[in-house]
Design an enzyme around this catalytic site. Structure first.
Site, short mmCIF file in Angstrom:
data_model
loop_
_atom_site.label_atom_id
_atom_site.label_comp_id
_atom_site.label_asym_id
_atom_site.label_seq_id
_atom_site.Cartn_x
_atom_site.Cartn_y
_atom_site.Cartn_z
CG ASP A 89 -9.10 -1.00 -2.78
OD1 ASP A 89 -9.78 -1.54 -2.68
OD2 ASP A 89 -7.37 -1.65 -2.12
CB SER A 134 -0.94 -1.05 3.29
OG SER A 134 -0.55 0.04 1.91
N1 ARG Z 1 4.25 7.33 4.16
C1 ARG Z 1 4.99 6.97 2.13
C2 ARG Z 1 4.88 8.41 1.90
O1 ARG Z 1 4.05 8.59 1.69
C3 ARG Z 1 4.80 5.68 1.58
C4 ARG Z 1 3.32 5.38 1.04
C5 ARG Z 1 2.53 4.38 0.46
N2 ARG Z 1 3.11 3.00 1.65
C6 ARG Z 1 2.00 2.04 1.32
N3 ARG Z 1 2.91 1.47 2.78
N4 ARG Z 1 1.74 1.93 1.17
O2 ARG Z 1 5.45 8.13 0.99
#
Ligand code: ARG
Length: 399
Positions: free
Chosen positions: A16, A177
Site C-alpha cells: 500500500d 493486518s
Molecule cells: N487497534 C489498535 C489501535 O488503534 C491497532 C491498530 C493497528 N492494528 C493493526 N493490526 N494493523 O491502536
C-alpha cells in the site's frame, strides 16, 4: 497543478505505501515523493525497505532510528500514566503514531516539502493520529492520504503497483493486518474478524503458548526511579534494552496476550489481538509501586486522570493542551515513585510478590496486628461517630 509539489510519505515497505508513491505522482500531480521509514524496533530489515522506495519512484528514501525516543518520550510517560485503553490495551500502536508524525513534519521542513502523506485507509484510528498530530505540530502542512480516496481493492492496488514495477507480494501474504514495534504487536483481520473464534496459535510471535512455557517460575525485580523503569534484577538498563529484555522474559512465560473487542474512534467496534509482554509487566509493576508510595487520595484521583489520558492517546490527541496538562499532573505524582517491585513470571501471569521503597508510606507500627501496634484504637470510635453521622441522620429520617 497537483495537490502538492513535494511530499514526505510515511513508508513501511508494504504494497500500500509503495503504491502511494506512483499514485501521488501520476494521479495527484506530486512532483517529488520523499519516503520516510521509522525504525521503532519492528525488527524488519530497513535497508531493503529503503531500496524498495527508490525503485518505486521515491526521489529520496529516509530511514530514521527513533527507538530510544520512542521508549523515553512516549512509552515511559505512558507507563507513568498506567495507560491502558479500555483498561486493557497498552497502546503500542497508538503511541508510535505521534512520533512518526513528528519526524514527518521535521523532514517536511528540512526538505521544504509542502505536504506529508500516509497510507492509512478511512476506517482506522491511525489516520486520525497522523492527521491530528501533524496539524498540531504544523498547521500549514497539507496532509495527503491517497488510500483514503483511491477506492481500489487489494487486487487492484497490486495490479496498479505492478504497472510501476512494484512487485506483487511473493509469498501469499498473511491474511492478518499486523502492526509491530518495540512495545508489541497488534493483529487483526482474517478469521480474527469473527469475535467468537479463538485466535490460532500461528498469529503469535512474542509470546509462547502456555503449553510451551517453562515449568518453573522466574522471579525478576524491576527498579523504578521517579516512575521510570531503570533496572532489571539490580542491573541498570538503557530504555531500549530494558524493553527488549522484558519482552523476552515475559514473552517466554506467555505473558501479555490480549484479545479484545475495542471501540475505535471512528465508531466501529473491532476485534484486535495484542502481544505486549514488557508493557503488561511494567504497567502492573508501576501501579503496584504507586500503591506503596502515593497517598490514598492521589492514587484514587490519578485513576480518573489515567482513564482520560489513555483515551486521549488512543484518540490521536498526543499533542494537545489537555494532554500537556495531564502530563504535568502525572509527572508531579511521580516524584516519590522510586523503588523495586519483585514479580513472579509463570504460565501466562506476572504476579507481584514483593515491593520496597525508601519512600514507602507503609507504616508497620500502624499496620501490624502484633504487640508493636501503635494505632490508637480508641480514636477510631470518635472518627466513626463523625464519619457515620450523615448516614445516621439519613437513616433516622427514613425509618
Ligand atoms: N487497534 C489498535 C489501535 O488503534 C491497532 C491498530 C493497528 N492494528 C493493526 N493490526 N494493523 O491502536
Amino acid at each position: 497543478m497537483g495537490r502538492a509539489k513535494k511530499v514526505v510519505l510515511a513508508y513501511s515497505g508494504g504494497v500500500d505505501t509503495s503504491v502511494c508513491i506512483p499514485y501521488l505522482k501520476e494521479e495527484w500531480g506530486v512532483e517529488e515523493v520523499i519516503t520516510l521509514a521509522a525504525d521503532l524496533g519492528q525488527g524488519d530489515e530497513l535497508e531493503p525497505v529503503k531500496q524498495k522506495a527508490l525503485k518505486s519512484g521515491a526521489s529520496e528514501s529516509l530511514v530514521i532510528d527513533v527507538k530510544e525516543t520512542f521508549i523515553k518520550d512516549y512509552a515511559f510517560p505512558a507507563i507513568c500514566a498506567n495507560a491502558l485503553y479500555e483498561n486493557r490495551y497498552p497502546l503500542g500502536t497508538s503511541l508510535a503514531r505521534p512520533l512518526i508524525a513528528k519526524i514527518l513534519v521535521e523532514a517536511a521542513i528540512k526538505y521544504s516539502a509542502d505536504a506529508i502523506a500516509h497510507g492509512c485507509t478511512g476506517k482506522g484510528n491511525d489516520q486520525v493520529r497522523f492527521d491530528v498530530s501533524t496539524t498540531a505540530l504544523n498547521p500549514n502542512l497539507k496532509i495527503l492520504a491517497p488510500a483514503r480516496e483511491w477506492g481500489m481493492s487489494r487486487e487492484e492496488t497490486i495490479a496498479y503497483g505492478e504497472r510501476f514495477g512494484i512487485p506483487a507480494p511473493v509469498k501469499k501474504s498473511s491474511p492478518y493486518s499486523i502492526d509491530k514495534n518495540l512495545l508489541g504487536r497488534s493483529i487483526e483481520a482474517g478469521i480474527l474478524e469473527d469475535p467468537a473464534t479463538e485466535p490460532p496459535e500461528e498469529i503469535y510471535e512474542m509470546t509462547l503458548a502456555i503449553a510451551d512455557t517453562p515449568s518453573e517460575p522466574e522471579y525478576i525485580e524491576i527498579g523504578f526511579t521517579r516512575g521510570i523503569p531503570t533496572t532489571i534484577n539490580g542491573q541498570p538498563k538503557n530504555p531500549v534494552e530494558l524493553i527488549e529484555e522484558l519482552n523476552k522474559k515475559a514473552g517466554n512465560h506467555g505473558i501479555g496476550r490480549i484479545d479484545m473487542i475495542e471501540n475505535r474512534l471512528v465508531g466501529i467496534k473491532s476485534r484486535e489481538i495484542y502481544e505486549a509482554p514488557a508493557m503488561t509487566v511494567l504497567i502492573q509493576a508501576h501501579r503496584d509501586l504507586e500503591s506503596l508510595t502515593l497517598t490514598a487520595d492521589v492514587t484514587h484521583y490519578k485513576r480518573g486522570i489515567e482513564e482520560t489520558y489513555s483515551q486521549l492517546v488512543y484518540n490521536g490527541l498526543w499533542y494537545s493542551p489537555l494532554k500537556t496538562a495531564l502530563d504535568a499532573f502525572i509527572q508531579q505524582t511521580q516524584e516519590r515513585v522510586s523503588g523495586t517491585v519483585k514479580l513472579k513470571l509463570f504460565k501466562g501471569n506476572a504476579t507481584i510478590v514483593g515491593r520496597w521503597s525508601d519512600n514507602s508510606l507503609y507504616t508497620p507500627d500502624l499496620a501490624t496486628y502484633g504487640a508493636e501496634d501503635q494505632f490508637d484504637h480508641k480514636a477510631a470510635e470518635g472518627f466513626i461517630y463523625v464519619w457515620g453521622l450523615p448516614t445516621r441522620i439519613w437513616a433516622q429520617n427514613n425509618s
